[in-house]
Design a protein around this motif. Sequence first.
Motif: not given
Length: 227
Positions: A124-127, A202-206
């Motif tokens: 759940x993190x994104x750079x 996963x934050x990339x799959x919102x």
Amino acid sequence: MRNWLKYRPGLRQYSPFALCVAALLVLPACTGLNQAAINSLQAAYQGPNRNFEAVPRNPAYQYMQVEVPGAASLTVLGYQYPNLQVWYAAKGEVVRLQGNRLLDTTGLNVNLANVQYAAGGQAQQTNMKFDVPELGLFNVQATLQLQPTEPPKSNLAKMASATKGLYWYSETFVGSKPLPAALEGLPPAIYGFAQALPEGINASELPPAVYGKQCLAPTYCLEWHRQ
């Protein structure tokens, strides 16, 4: 809003369409949007109240209301690619979204530019890497953490959740490296979703959010509501 039409190299691939939209008020025959969409955008600027809800909509297009401090705009979806949306308004506003996050803006008093998102060390993190040219900030790096939150109290957030309750999440800045002094106290991004997110997503799959808010400076936030 003021200071529109500050086109950047990153928008060159869209420039024919963007220039057409920029000329809407004097060249209504532009072919990028049909006349019904152009009329609906122009109608948003008729009269002092900017009653966007009363503006006639063309069902062939998707609309999004955008607000920044002291100004509001109705935008229409001009381009859509996988995970990328480009939104335009009658006075030249350009907002690009990568998923639900701002990828860049054009013409605001404060703009976000050269944004890069990458998966973080946890699900759940994104750079994030970005520029805020008006603040003299370049290559700023931060890590975002997605988590449930309380709904914002703005009128646009209330309008977004009026017909159906939304589920609210924020992305806060985490990590040991502090943000630059010019961004000290920057509020977290907030998103409103039609459904609760699965635990550990996963934050990339919102999924697409109904409402979003990202702050470009501590006192300058951009809100949007997909309609």
